[in-house]
Every structure is written in C-alpha cells, then in structure tokens.
Design an enzyme around this catalytic site. Structure first.
Site, mmCIF file in Angstrom:
data_model
loop_
_atom_site.group_PDB
_atom_site.id
_atom_site.type_symbol
_atom_site.label_atom_id
_atom_site.label_comp_id
_atom_site.label_asym_id
_atom_site.label_seq_id
_atom_site.Cartn_x
_atom_site.Cartn_y
_atom_site.Cartn_z
ATOM 1 C CG HIS A 1 1.428 -0.660 7.716
ATOM 2 N ND1 HIS A 1 0.229 -1.237 7.373
ATOM 3 C CD2 HIS A 1 2.353 -1.147 6.851
ATOM 4 C CE1 HIS A 1 0.416 -2.033 6.338
ATOM 5 N NE2 HIS A 1 1.698 -2.003 6.002
ATOM 6 C CD GLN B 1 -8.683 -11.558 9.082
ATOM 7 O OE1 GLN B 1 -8.764 -10.697 8.226
ATOM 8 N NE2 GLN B 1 -9.579 -12.515 9.205
ATOM 9 N NE ARG C 1 -4.968 -2.815 1.531
ATOM 10 C CZ ARG C 1 -5.605 -3.938 1.246
ATOM 11 N NH1 ARG C 1 -5.264 -4.648 0.213
ATOM 12 N NH2 ARG C 1 -6.586 -4.359 2.027
ATOM 13 C CB ALA D 1 -8.594 -5.280 5.854
ATOM 14 C CE LYS E 1 -3.625 -2.012 14.317
ATOM 15 N NZ LYS E 1 -3.841 -0.539 14.377
ATOM 16 C CG ASP F 1 -3.126 -13.755 2.126
ATOM 17 O OD1 ASP F 1 -2.311 -13.517 3.028
ATOM 18 O OD2 ASP F 1 -2.987 -13.345 0.959
ATOM 19 C CE LYS G 1 -6.644 -11.742 -0.409
ATOM 20 N NZ LYS G 1 -5.205 -11.417 -0.505
ATOM 21 N NE ARG H 1 1.205 -12.347 6.392
ATOM 22 C CZ ARG H 1 0.819 -12.726 5.168
ATOM 23 N NH1 ARG H 1 -0.447 -12.634 4.807
ATOM 24 N NH2 ARG H 1 1.703 -13.229 4.318
#
Length: 306
Positions: free
Chosen positions: A225, A161, A287, A187, A185, A132, A98, A182
């Site tokens: 996921h 994203q 999370r 977050a 979605k 990231d 990050k 990568r």
C-alpha cells in the site's frame, strides 16, 4: 506500547463481543472484512469484480490444532471454489490459503493433502491458489509443500516477505517461467537474526526483491500500500518491459480503495485480498495494530454516534 495493547485486545472475548454487537463499530468491521459467512465473501467478490478488480479470498483461521479443524477449513475452500465457479467469478477470483489452517503445525502431510484437494477444486473451477506465508519458522515447510503442489498444479502461487533476510535468495529461486510470486513486506514480529528491523531496511529489501522478480521469467504480484513502492513498481515494470498483463499489484480489502481504482484505471491488474470467516476479529485487530491510519479510523468510529 499501543500496538501491544491492541494485540492484547485481540485475545479478549469481551472486547470481541463489544466490537461484534455495537452498532457504531459495524461499519469499521465491514470496511476490512467481507463478513463471517461464505455468502458475504461471494457478495464482496461480485462487487469488486464488477468494478474491474481481481480478488483473492482468505477464509480466516490460523489456530488449527486438530485434524477435524483442518478438514473443516479444507471443506470450506472446496465449497467456496465451487460457488465461485458457478457464479462465473473465476478466473478473476482465486483463493489464498494458510497452510497452518490446514494442519501444518502438527501434520505436514495432512496440510499437503488438504492443500492439494483445494488446488484440484480451484483447477476445476477455472482458477488457482496462492499459499500464504506466515512466520519464519514455517518458511521452509511452506516452500517444500509449494514445490510438491506445483508438480501437478504449476500455477499455485507463492508468497515471499521482504523483511526476511533470506528472501532475495528465495526470489531468485522462484523467479522462473510460470511462477506466480506475491511479494509483501511481512507482518510478523521476527527476530533480528532472520529479519530486517527498520522500515528503511525493509523497503530497500522490497525494492531489491521486486527487481529480481520483475527481471525474471515469472509472474510477480506486488503486494503493498506504500505509495513510494507502488511508484517504483510502475517504473521498474516499464524498465523491464513488463506489460500490465505480466504482473499485478495487490492490496488488502478496505485499504486505499481510491488507489486501487486508480491503478485499475491505468490498465494494471489490482487484486484485492478479501478476508472472511468466523475468525474475523483477530484479523481485524492485527490490521489495526499494523497501521496507525487504520487505528485512527477505528477510533473515530468508536466516538461516533452513527
């Protein structure tokens, strides 16, 4: 409201001490976070690699406000990469970084310099780095630094994203030969002006972005996921004649381990995102706030006597 309560708890030092010391919560922590120390990260990486999975390691920390903190994060990554190389865990293991942890919020040049040092260490260790993505206010800065890094380290990975309205355009820009991207979605809590708000809208955007990346010349990394999106990814990969060596799936450490194993068994590359470090508590609570099933797991552990 429940999500707000959990996020508020993530800022409570009293709750953090409870979670860190209570015997009945230790298994919960270990499920989602490799540990606080570098050795913990190496141990988790070895176990995953031995099971046929690839790994990306994230040294947790987003609240960097001084150059000393930024440089300490850089030094941890330099040490981690050296140890990964010495242990023979590369190229199966790479690192995720990050930029905010490297000083991006107060000195973009410092963040770039630190990221460049990490890229050089990764190259020496026989692996690479993925940058990231964080909230939308940092997207342009992150992509600009990515472009600078790729001049000398072209395998440096990007993260896009799907919930951001701009991401389809960014996918087209980055779906070039050799470009590792990568797709996740997203977050963060973003305003409607820049991000889709409903699950359906985000999922549709994810599929559109997936198609752009899989039809391009780069190397897509599908981070999800969601069983439906995984199935669509498998189908779209076949449609675009993408062999298992030309893209990968990614999932978080501790989430859907049986599905991770299944995908590896089907011949796909599955890269597990492994977080570790002293700032594990904030990550864990975020999370739990993101996914009800994770909260249920945590609640069961709280009432268990073992």
């Amino acid at each position: 409201m429940l999500r707000s309560v959990i996020l508020a708890a993530s800022r409570s030092s009293q709750v953090e001490r409870l979670v860190a010391t209570a015997p009945f919560t230790r298994d919960v922590v270990r499920r989602f976070v490799a540990g606080a120390k570098t050795d913990d990260a190496l141990h988790a990486t070895r176990a995953l690699v031995d099971d046929g999975l690839a790994v990306t390691l994230d040294n947790l920390g987003e609240d960097t406000v001084t150059p000393d903190q930024a440089n300490a994060t850089r030094d941890e990554y330099l040490s981690l990469l050296r140890l990964l190389g010495e242990a023979g865990l590369t190229p199966a293991a790479e690192v995720s970084v990050k930029l905010s942890a490297l000083g991006q919020m107060f000195d973009e040049q410092l963040a770039y310099d630190n990221a460049r040092a990490i890229c050089a260490a990764a190259d020496a260790a026989g692996t690479t780095v993925t940058l990231d993505m964080e909230d939308h206010t940092t997207t342009d800065s992150t992509l600009e630094i990515l472009g600078r890094l790729r001049k000398d380290y072209p395998s440096t990975g990007a993260v896009l994203q799907a919930y951001l309205r701009r991401t389809e355009s960014d996918c087209r820009e980055l779906a070039s030969a050799g470009s590792r991207v990568r797709l996740c979605k997203g977050a963060y809590n973003e305003p409607e002006s820049v991000a889709y708000q409903s699950t359906l809208e985000v999922d549709k955007s994810y599929v559109r972005c997936m198609n752009i990346l899989l039809s391009g010349e780069g190397y897509p990394m599908l981070a999800t996921h969601d069983p439906r999106l995984i199935a669509i990814g498998e189908d779209r990969a076949r449609w675009f004649d993408r062999g298992p060596d030309r893209f990968e799936f990614q999932m978080l450490y501790g989430i859907r381990p049986e599905e991770q194993t299944r995908l590896v068994g089907e011949g796909y590359t599955l890269r597990t995102y492994v977080p570790y470090g002293d700032q594990w508590y904030g990550y864990l609570m975020r999370r739990l706030a993101e996914r009800p099933a994770n909260l249920a797991f945590f609640a069961r552990a709280l009432v268990s006597k073992k």
